[in-house]
Design an enzyme around this catalytic site. Structure first.
Site, mmCIF file in Angstrom:
data_model
loop_
_atom_site.group_PDB
_atom_site.id
_atom_site.type_symbol
_atom_site.label_atom_id
_atom_site.label_comp_id
_atom_site.label_asym_id
_atom_site.label_seq_id
_atom_site.Cartn_x
_atom_site.Cartn_y
_atom_site.Cartn_z
ATOM 1 N N VAL A 1 0.883 -1.169 0.056
ATOM 2 C CA VAL A 1 0.004 0.125 0.156
ATOM 3 C C VAL A 1 1.139 1.147 -0.097
ATOM 4 O O VAL A 1 1.765 1.257 0.818
ATOM 5 C CB VAL A 1 -1.010 0.066 1.345
ATOM 6 N N LYS B 1 6.962 -2.512 -6.159
ATOM 7 C CA LYS B 1 7.578 -2.544 -7.519
ATOM 8 C C LYS B 1 6.892 -3.643 -8.230
ATOM 9 O O LYS B 1 6.800 -3.595 -9.342
ATOM 10 C CB LYS B 1 9.168 -2.808 -7.223
ATOM 11 N N SER C 1 4.031 -5.217 -8.088
ATOM 12 C CA SER C 1 2.627 -4.729 -8.418
ATOM 13 C C SER C 1 2.674 -3.661 -9.304
ATOM 14 O O SER C 1 1.966 -3.803 -10.384
ATOM 15 C CB SER C 1 1.960 -4.408 -7.149
ATOM 16 N N GLY D 1 16.543 8.585 -16.074
ATOM 17 C CA GLY D 1 15.402 9.575 -16.110
ATOM 18 C C GLY D 1 15.373 10.253 -17.270
ATOM 19 O O GLY D 1 15.212 9.853 -18.458
ATOM 20 N N LYS E 1 17.554 11.944 -19.165
ATOM 21 C CA LYS E 1 18.530 11.518 -20.026
ATOM 22 C C LYS E 1 18.411 10.352 -20.766
ATOM 23 O O LYS E 1 19.250 9.900 -21.642
ATOM 24 C CB LYS E 1 19.893 11.644 -19.284
ATOM 25 N N ASP F 1 9.587 1.355 -12.545
ATOM 26 C CA ASP F 1 8.581 0.426 -12.657
ATOM 27 C C ASP F 1 7.988 0.198 -14.260
ATOM 28 O O ASP F 1 7.798 -0.606 -14.659
ATOM 29 C CB ASP F 1 7.855 0.194 -11.391
#
Length: 291
Positions: A10, A38, A40, A207, A209, A237
């Protein structure tokens, strides 16, 4: 079919203007409670991109666990290997600042009670995707017993049994995890260290980049689109989910990473750790092809 072996938590997200320093108290501007973990996140994000998904995980025998099962079924995920344990469901506490940056603390709960024997008869499919928010012996069994493409997202990068890497086809660390796993700031050297074990490729997510793919023969940087980030929670994820989906479809590695970069970038333009649905992307970004 994509089989995801991993965690469910959660997510309790506290939006703050800025992160506190040590010893400081700050006030939350908003609190959100949602589905996370991660494993899920990756399973749901795969399903939202149209894949057939089996999720192998453990939840508690509490309200949160019951809500999780209902959620998985709504997302059309096979829950035949989701185990209900006599404990509480995992919880992640997330601090989100106004820059879209996050800090996360996880209380594993039932995730730490998913044991190797729980995953017997669950390791079927074309692609396996797993992470390190569950017990390492479970991750090792999943990777070593799966007969298909095996992707390990090494997060968090606290890998005690490095022999696990011997069973990995594609390793997908972010920049921090890449350095932690290799004990090096030199990307070329670090990739060489990891590729002595990993079978096919190391993909470093960076990210805005984009990503860098390292194989034994070459390295190549794959750019991504520019966006204004709102919430970077779960971007890795979503990347891993999209990578698994496009590799299962038969895309070559560079093309699959290109698609995964784009989808992960789009995911950070809204709040939450779950990836967008394919139709949502096509509606909002008509100039982007996902086929």
């Amino acid at each position: 079919m994509i089989t995801v072996v991993g965690s469910y938590n959660v997510d309790m997200t506290f939006r703050v203007e800025r992160f506190p320093v040590v010893g400081e108290t700050v006030f939350a501007q908003e609190i959100r409670v949602g589905h996370g973990g991660k494993g899920s996140n990756q399973a749901v994000s795969c399903a939202r991109l149209g894949a057939s998904v089996k999720f192998v995980a453990a939840i508690g025998n509490d309200v949160n666990g019951a809500n999780a099962l209902r959620f998985f079924r709504e997302e059309k995920i096979d829950v035949s290997c989701v185990k209900v344990k006599n404990t509480f469901t995992g919880v992640a506490y997330i601090l989100l600042n106004d820059k879209g940056e996050v800090m996360i603390v996880v209380n594993r709960g039932a995730n730490n009670e998913l044991f190797p024997e729980d995953i017997d008869d669950c390791l079927k499919g074309d692609v396996l995707l797993t992470q390190l928010e569950i017990r390492e012996d479970v991750v090792k069994k999943a990777l070593s017993n799966f007969h298909g493409l095996r992707i390990l997202n090494p997060a968090p990068a606290e890998l005690k049994d490095v022999s696990i890497l011997n069973y990995v086809d594609i390793l997908t660390p972010n920049e921090v995890e890449f350095k932690e796993l290799s004990n090096s700031d030199d990307m070329i050297y670090a990739a060489d260290v990891l590729l002595k074990r990993v079978r096919q490729a190391v993909i470093v997510t960076m990210g805005e980049k984009g990503s860098v793919i390292f194989t034994r023969n070459k390295s190549v940087r794959i750019p991504t689109i520019r966006v204004d980030p709102v919430d970077t929670t779960g971007a890795g994820d979503v990347f891993n989910a999209a990578l698994a989906v496009y590799l299962e479809k038969g895309y070559d590695l560079e093309s699959a990473v290109e698609k995964a970069n784009i989808i992960a970038s789009i995911s950070v333009t809204t709040y939450g750790a779950l990836g967008p649905r394919k139709e949502e992307i096509e509606e909002k970004f008509s100039d982007i092809s996902l086929d």
